[in-house]
Design an enzyme around this catalytic site. Structure first.
Site, PDB file in Angstrom:
ATOM      1  N   GLN A  81     -22.254 -28.600 -10.964  1.00 12.01           N
ATOM      2  CA  GLN A  81     -22.743 -28.536  -9.590  1.00 12.01           C
ATOM      3  C   GLN A  81     -23.178 -29.929  -9.150  1.00 12.01           C
ATOM      4  O   GLN A  81     -24.106 -30.503  -9.704  1.00 12.01           O
ATOM      5  CB  GLN A  81     -23.928 -27.581  -9.455  1.00 12.01           C
TER       6      GLN A  81
ATOM      7  N   CYS B 199     -25.613 -23.482  -5.361  1.00 12.66           N
ATOM      8  CA  CYS B 199     -25.573 -22.740  -6.626  1.00 12.66           C
ATOM      9  C   CYS B 199     -25.020 -21.328  -6.431  1.00 12.66           C
ATOM     10  O   CYS B 199     -24.368 -20.786  -7.324  1.00 12.66           O
ATOM     11  CB  CYS B 199     -26.945 -22.702  -7.285  1.00 12.66           C
TER      12      CYS B 199
ATOM     13  N   HIS C 132     -32.501 -20.564  -7.974  1.00 14.26           N
ATOM     14  CA  HIS C 132     -31.206 -20.989  -8.491  1.00 14.26           C
ATOM     15  C   HIS C 132     -30.388 -19.785  -8.935  1.00 14.26           C
ATOM     16  O   HIS C 132     -30.924 -18.817  -9.480  1.00 14.26           O
ATOM     17  CB  HIS C 132     -31.433 -21.939  -9.672  1.00 14.26           C
TER      18      HIS C 132
ATOM     19  N   ASP D  48     -23.951 -22.187 -15.676  1.00 12.72           N
ATOM     20  CA  ASP D  48     -24.915 -22.827 -14.781  1.00 12.72           C
ATOM     21  C   ASP D  48     -24.458 -24.261 -14.554  1.00 12.72           C
ATOM     22  O   ASP D  48     -24.439 -25.069 -15.485  1.00 12.72           O
ATOM     23  CB  ASP D  48     -26.305 -22.796 -15.431  1.00 12.72           C
TER      24      ASP D  48
END
Length: 209
Positions: free
Chosen positions: A68, A74, A148, A163
């Site tokens: 990211q 996100c 998140h 993630d």
């Protein structure tokens, strides 16, 4: 807007107890977890990264993972992670922008995928449109947000946490199509246990209608 066939839907997991999970339509192929980024979590994240770098872990080459690099994206990246790792189960609409993005980026590195997303107009526009559909004003792209999204997926019989803030996927062990939702919720509960005073947690399942 991204061209996903309507036979697939996102379902809020309002409770994490067995009797409530039994009401979620099956099969579930991904779970999105929304959680607060706190000091306790950041400490854990650093320790986890150091531990995995020291001991190593098994991550299948078929896991689709991207970094990211866009602030406040996100949710979009979590959605991409969820769908990309289940693309063989998806029925994309003709001219789907998401399908094209996945096909174009399949052979890229996680960093290259992030850079490609920065320039991919169709997904960027959809992200910005969705962000402004709520009743409150959406945060600017540069504003710091302490909530998140991550994705939990089943790839090859292993449960992976994806993630984009982390350097690599996290392998949480074996799972199956039948037990995936329950296994993913156990991972979610670990997040909650690390911050027992926090209430800002929500899980969403990607499920067949």
């Amino acid at each position: 807007q991204l061209g996903i066939h309507p036979d697939w839907q996102f379902v809020d997991v309002y409770g994490m107890e067995p009797e409530l999970l039994s009401m979620v339509p099956r099969p579930v192929c991904a779970v999105l977890l929304l959680f607060p980024i706190t000091e306790k979590y950041e400490t854990f994240r650093t320790e986890e990264e150091e531990r995995i770098k020291a001991k190593g872990q098994d991550v299948k080459s078929s896991v689709y993972f991207m970094k990211q690099t866009i602030n406040n994206a996100c949710g979009t990246i979590g959605l991409i992670h969820a769908i990309a790792n289940n693309r063989d189960k998806m029925n994309f609409e003709t001219n789907s922008s998401l399908k094209k993005f996945l096909e174009d980026s399949l052979s890229m590195t996680p960093e290259e995928r992030a850079k490609y997303l920065e320039t991919y107009e169709a997904i960027r526009v959809t992200h910005e449109s969705s962000a402004h559909e709520g009743q409150t004003e959406a945060p600017s792209i540069d504003e710091k947000v302490d909530l998140h999204f991550i994705a939990l997926v089943n790839v090859g019989g292993h449960l992976y946490e994806l993630d984009g803030r982390k350097p690599f996927p996290i392998n949480h062990g074996e799972t199956s199509d039948d037990s995936f939702l329950e296994d993913a919720i156990e991972v979610c509960k670990k997040f909650m246990e690390r911050d027992p005073e926090e209430l800002r947690f929500n899980a969403i399942a990607l499920s067949a209608a």
